[in-house]
Design a protein around this motif. Structure first.
Motif, PDB file in Angstrom:
ATOM      1  N   ALA A   1       0.842  -1.355   0.104  1.00 25.88           N
ATOM      2  CA  ALA A   1      -0.011  -0.024   0.151  1.00 25.88           C
ATOM      3  C   ALA A   1       0.914   1.262   0.057  1.00 25.88           C
ATOM      4  O   ALA A   1       0.620   2.438  -0.793  1.00 25.88           O
ATOM      5  CB  ALA A   1      -0.952   0.043   1.053  1.00 25.88           C
ATOM      6  N   GLN A   2       1.967   1.127   0.738  1.00 23.37           N
ATOM      7  CA  GLN A   2       2.647   2.425   1.016  1.00 23.37           C
ATOM      8  C   GLN A   2       3.429   2.670  -0.413  1.00 23.37           C
ATOM      9  O   GLN A   2       3.697   3.741  -0.815  1.00 23.37           O
ATOM     10  CB  GLN A   2       3.785   2.228   1.931  1.00 23.37           C
ATOM     11  N   THR A   3       3.695   1.649  -1.265  1.00 21.23           N
ATOM     12  CA  THR A   3       4.363   1.871  -2.502  1.00 21.23           C
ATOM     13  C   THR A   3       3.324   2.111  -3.663  1.00 21.23           C
ATOM     14  O   THR A   3       3.926   2.402  -4.674  1.00 21.23           O
ATOM     15  CB  THR A   3       5.101   0.767  -2.920  1.00 21.23           C
ATOM     16  N   LYS A   4       2.174   2.120  -3.146  1.00 18.65           N
ATOM     17  CA  LYS A   4       0.983   2.434  -4.180  1.00 18.65           C
ATOM     18  C   LYS A   4       1.245   1.250  -5.360  1.00 18.65           C
ATOM     19  O   LYS A   4       0.935   1.866  -6.576  1.00 18.65           O
ATOM     20  CB  LYS A   4       1.053   3.586  -4.564  1.00 18.65           C
TER      21      LYS A   4
ATOM     22  N   ARG B   1      -6.170   5.095   4.239  1.00 14.94           N
ATOM     23  CA  ARG B   1      -6.919   5.232   2.731  1.00 14.94           C
ATOM     24  C   ARG B   1      -6.085   4.026   2.004  1.00 14.94           C
ATOM     25  O   ARG B   1      -5.919   4.323   0.770  1.00 14.94           O
ATOM     26  CB  ARG B   1      -6.787   6.377   2.059  1.00 14.94           C
ATOM     27  N   TRP B   2      -5.717   3.020   2.605  1.00 17.01           N
ATOM     28  CA  TRP B   2      -5.036   1.892   1.804  1.00 17.01           C
ATOM     29  C   TRP B   2      -6.269   0.935   1.124  1.00 17.01           C
ATOM     30  O   TRP B   2      -5.758   0.404   0.082  1.00 17.01           O
ATOM     31  CB  TRP B   2      -4.171   1.187   2.620  1.00 17.01           C
ATOM     32  N   VAL B   3      -7.366   1.159   1.403  1.00 19.99           N
ATOM     33  CA  VAL B   3      -8.395   0.340   0.960  1.00 19.99           C
ATOM     34  C   VAL B   3      -9.530   1.286   0.622  1.00 19.99           C
ATOM     35  O   VAL B   3      -9.776   2.475   1.206  1.00 19.99           O
ATOM     36  CB  VAL B   3      -8.882  -0.704   1.687  1.00 19.99           C
ATOM     37  N   ASP B   4     -10.379   0.944  -0.634  1.00 17.49           N
ATOM     38  CA  ASP B   4     -11.506   1.778  -0.766  1.00 17.49           C
ATOM     39  C   ASP B   4     -12.741   1.459   0.296  1.00 17.49           C
ATOM     40  O   ASP B   4     -12.974   0.420   0.595  1.00 17.49           O
ATOM     41  CB  ASP B   4     -11.801   1.458  -2.190  1.00 17.49           C
ATOM     42  N   ARG B   5     -13.483   2.554   0.281  1.00 11.77           N
ATOM     43  CA  ARG B   5     -14.653   2.399   0.997  1.00 11.77           C
ATOM     44  C   ARG B   5     -15.602   1.791  -0.068  1.00 11.77           C
ATOM     45  O   ARG B   5     -15.860   2.096  -1.342  1.00 11.77           O
ATOM     46  CB  ARG B   5     -15.229   3.933   1.277  1.00 11.77           C
ATOM     47  N   LEU B   6     -16.514   0.628   0.225  1.00  6.40           N
ATOM     48  CA  LEU B   6     -17.080  -0.229  -0.679  1.00  6.40           C
ATOM     49  C   LEU B   6     -18.648   0.082  -0.570  1.00  6.40           C
ATOM     50  O   LEU B   6     -19.063   0.883   0.231  1.00  6.40           O
ATOM     51  CB  LEU B   6     -17.196  -1.644   0.080  1.00  6.40           C
ATOM     52  N   PRO B   7     -19.282  -0.152  -1.827  1.00  7.18           N
ATOM     53  CA  PRO B   7     -20.432   0.111  -1.932  1.00  7.18           C
ATOM     54  C   PRO B   7     -21.454  -0.969  -1.155  1.00  7.18           C
ATOM     55  O   PRO B   7     -21.927  -1.982  -1.981  1.00  7.18           O
ATOM     56  CB  PRO B   7     -20.792   0.090  -3.619  1.00  7.18           C
TER      57      PRO B   7
ATOM     58  N   ASN C   1     -11.942 -10.338   6.510  1.00  5.55           N
ATOM     59  CA  ASN C   1     -12.863  -9.631   5.634  1.00  5.55           C
ATOM     60  C   ASN C   1     -12.132  -9.420   4.380  1.00  5.55           C
ATOM     61  O   ASN C   1     -10.970  -8.993   4.359  1.00  5.55           O
ATOM     62  CB  ASN C   1     -13.255  -8.285   6.312  1.00  5.55           C
ATOM     63  N   LEU C   2     -12.769  -9.118   3.242  1.00  8.63           N
ATOM     64  CA  LEU C   2     -12.337  -8.543   2.197  1.00  8.63           C
ATOM     65  C   LEU C   2     -12.249  -7.089   1.910  1.00  8.63           C
ATOM     66  O   LEU C   2     -13.230  -6.583   1.940  1.00  8.63           O
ATOM     67  CB  LEU C   2     -13.086  -9.250   1.025  1.00  8.63           C
ATOM     68  N   ALA C   3     -11.214  -6.612   1.550  1.00  9.59           N
ATOM     69  CA  ALA C   3     -10.877  -5.392   1.357  1.00  9.59           C
ATOM     70  C   ALA C   3     -10.496  -4.948  -0.084  1.00  9.59           C
ATOM     71  O   ALA C   3      -9.763  -5.963  -0.798  1.00  9.59           O
ATOM     72  CB  ALA C   3     -10.162  -4.701   2.320  1.00  9.59           C
ATOM     73  N   LEU C   4     -10.718  -4.021  -0.629  1.00  5.60           N
ATOM     74  CA  LEU C   4     -10.044  -3.470  -2.044  1.00  5.60           C
ATOM     75  C   LEU C   4      -8.901  -2.503  -2.008  1.00  5.60           C
ATOM     76  O   LEU C   4      -8.972  -1.411  -1.728  1.00  5.60           O
ATOM     77  CB  LEU C   4     -11.304  -3.094  -3.019  1.00  5.60           C
ATOM     78  N   SER C   5      -7.765  -3.003  -2.346  1.00  5.38           N
ATOM     79  CA  SER C   5      -6.601  -2.209  -2.546  1.00  5.38           C
ATOM     80  C   SER C   5      -6.991  -0.764  -3.342  1.00  5.38           C
ATOM     81  O   SER C   5      -7.459  -0.962  -4.407  1.00  5.38           O
ATOM     82  CB  SER C   5      -5.362  -2.916  -3.010  1.00  5.38           C
TER      83      SER C   5
END
Length: 434
Positions: A93-96, A117-123, A321-325
């Motif tokens: 995440a830190q290296t994007k 903000r390493w992961v997106d807010r999900l719908p 849990n599942l998160a989106l980078s």
């Protein structure tokens, strides 16, 4: 997949300073007018998680890939150790980098990854959250938004020897720590129990110790941190919880070598007939139920809620849990894959390969599943009454501090009172530094 450079994002990154800015800025590709990600792009993605010992996840990914040949998922397996998993995900995440797409986050990492903000807010409207157990859903939220989709949960349970308790004249598993110690004393008078120890959990200096410490504190009526992340460990309730563990090592309720135990160490000793009681996760149930010459407990154990000071205790809430980078590509594919991976269909399948805690309420009520996995009703109660580990921004620092002080108390290098006083000071300083 290629890796984006930090220089390409320096302009946007320079505008974000401090936690408040982190909540409003950060990578994530195209967004709507309200700043929400649009989740565009289709094509290959990666799924990043710890080592898949059961093979169930790869089987699920193979099923997806067969149905979606143009949107294939590559499984990136990280080390088994949770701390190492977290470190590698943070580095990505830190290296994007776009090398990681869907992340299997430990349920307690949500706040840290969301705040940065390493992961997106999900719908969240796209997911069947109302069909899931509420405490599990809450682990994926941060400041009112969903940042991680519940995929699997976990609750601690007390495994106990039904045959030995029955022979000792004990009709029910213990609900309190005092009852557990009294039951052990009766059982150990049996010839069959000669040389057995009473109880074990996970007490090596790693995440399992944070879990067991938190459970002891919560089960004595205390809290490690409040809802705002403020520490409350220098309290009489927390001391009673830690004292239970410390005194249990001193009086032999917990064997001395349990200070080196992780999950598998305790499971093997219980299975070998060395323990009357064991705190462990649901994964251990089918393993200990397998009949073979080396297994002394198959058909002679059950699971109950964890005991506490004055009644049933409180498990720590585990799971992934599942998160989106935020720096991933092909986010439309990623959202669809997350829906697939967290579906009832797949949870039913993985339950047969790697038993754990489903997220859907309906699966705990399914007669066929309950017959196959008798621990499900107990596990549901464990989850409904579970307490999350500290939901804080700098979780890595918090858990390291807990492990250091709890281990020092268990090994006798400091007193419970001093350990908790020092821990309170450290956690307060960490909270102030956020």
């Amino acid at each position: 997949m290629k890796s984006r450079t930090i220089r390409a994002l320096q302009g946007a990154g320079a505008a974000c300073a401090g936690l408040a800015a982190l909540a409003a800025c950060g990578p994530g590709g195209a967004t709507t007018a309200g700043g929400r990600p649009t989740f565009e792009g289709r094509g290959p993605i990666t799924y990043v998680a710890g080592k898949d010992a059961s093979g169930s996840i790869q089987a699920v990914i193979d099923r997806w890939n067969k149905r979606h040949p143009k949107e294939k998922v590559t499984f990136v397996q990280l080390p088994t150790d949770p701390d190492a998993q977290r470190e590698q995900m943070i580095q990505n995440a830190q290296t994007k980098s776009d090398a990681y797409t869907v992340l299997a986050l430990d349920a307690v990492w949500t706040s840290e990854f969301a705040a940065h903000r390493w992961v997106d807010r999900l719908p969240e409207e796209q997911f069947p959250l109302r069909q899931m157990l509420k405490p599990i859903v809450e682990t994926g939220k941060y400041r009112g938004g969903l940042y991680a989709l519940p995929f699997s949960s976990d609750g601690g349970m007390l495994y106990y020897r039904t045959d030995l308790l029955k022979k000792a004249g004990i009709a029910e598993p213990p609900a309190t720590w005092a009852e557990m110690k009294a039951d052990c004393a009766k059982v150990k008078r049996l010839p069959e129990a000669r040389g057995m120890s009473c109880y074990a959990g996970q007490f090596q200096k790693y995440e399992g110790l944070t879990v067991n410490f938190a459970e002891a504190v919560n089960s004595a009526g205390g809290v490690v941190t409040d809802a705002k992340g403020n520490p409350h460990v220098d309290t009489p309730q927390a001391k009673r919880g830690l004292d239970f563990l410390v005194n249990s090592f001193k009086d032999g309720t917990i064997p001395r070598d349990a200070v080196t135990y992780q999950e598998e160490d305790g499971r093997r000793d219980f299975q070998a007939g060395k323990l009357v009681f064991l705190r462990n996760w649901p994964y251990a149930y089918p393993l200990m139920a397998q009949k073979d010459d080396a297994n002394k407990v198959a058909g002679h154990f059950r699971a109950a809620p964890l005991p506490g000071l004055n009644g049933p205790g409180a498990s720590s809430l585990g799971g992934h849990n599942l998160a989106l980078s935020a720096s991933a590509e092909n986010k439309a594919t990623a959202i669809d894959f997350m829906k697939f991976l967290a579906s009832q269909e797949i949870q039913r399948f993985t339950l047969s390969r790697a038993p754990g805690a489903p997220t859907y309420d309906a699966l705990y009520k399914d007669p066929k599943l309950v017959k196959q996995y008798p621990y499900l009703p107990t596990l549901k109660q464990s989850i409904l009454h579970a307490v999350p580990r500290p939901r804080v921004f700098r979780y890595g620092d918090v858990t390291a501090a807990i492990q250091q002080q709890a281990y020092a108390a268990l090994t006798g290098s400091t007193s419970s009172a001093q350990a908790l006083k020092d821990l309170q000071q450290t956690l307060r300083q960490q909270a102030a530094g956020e």
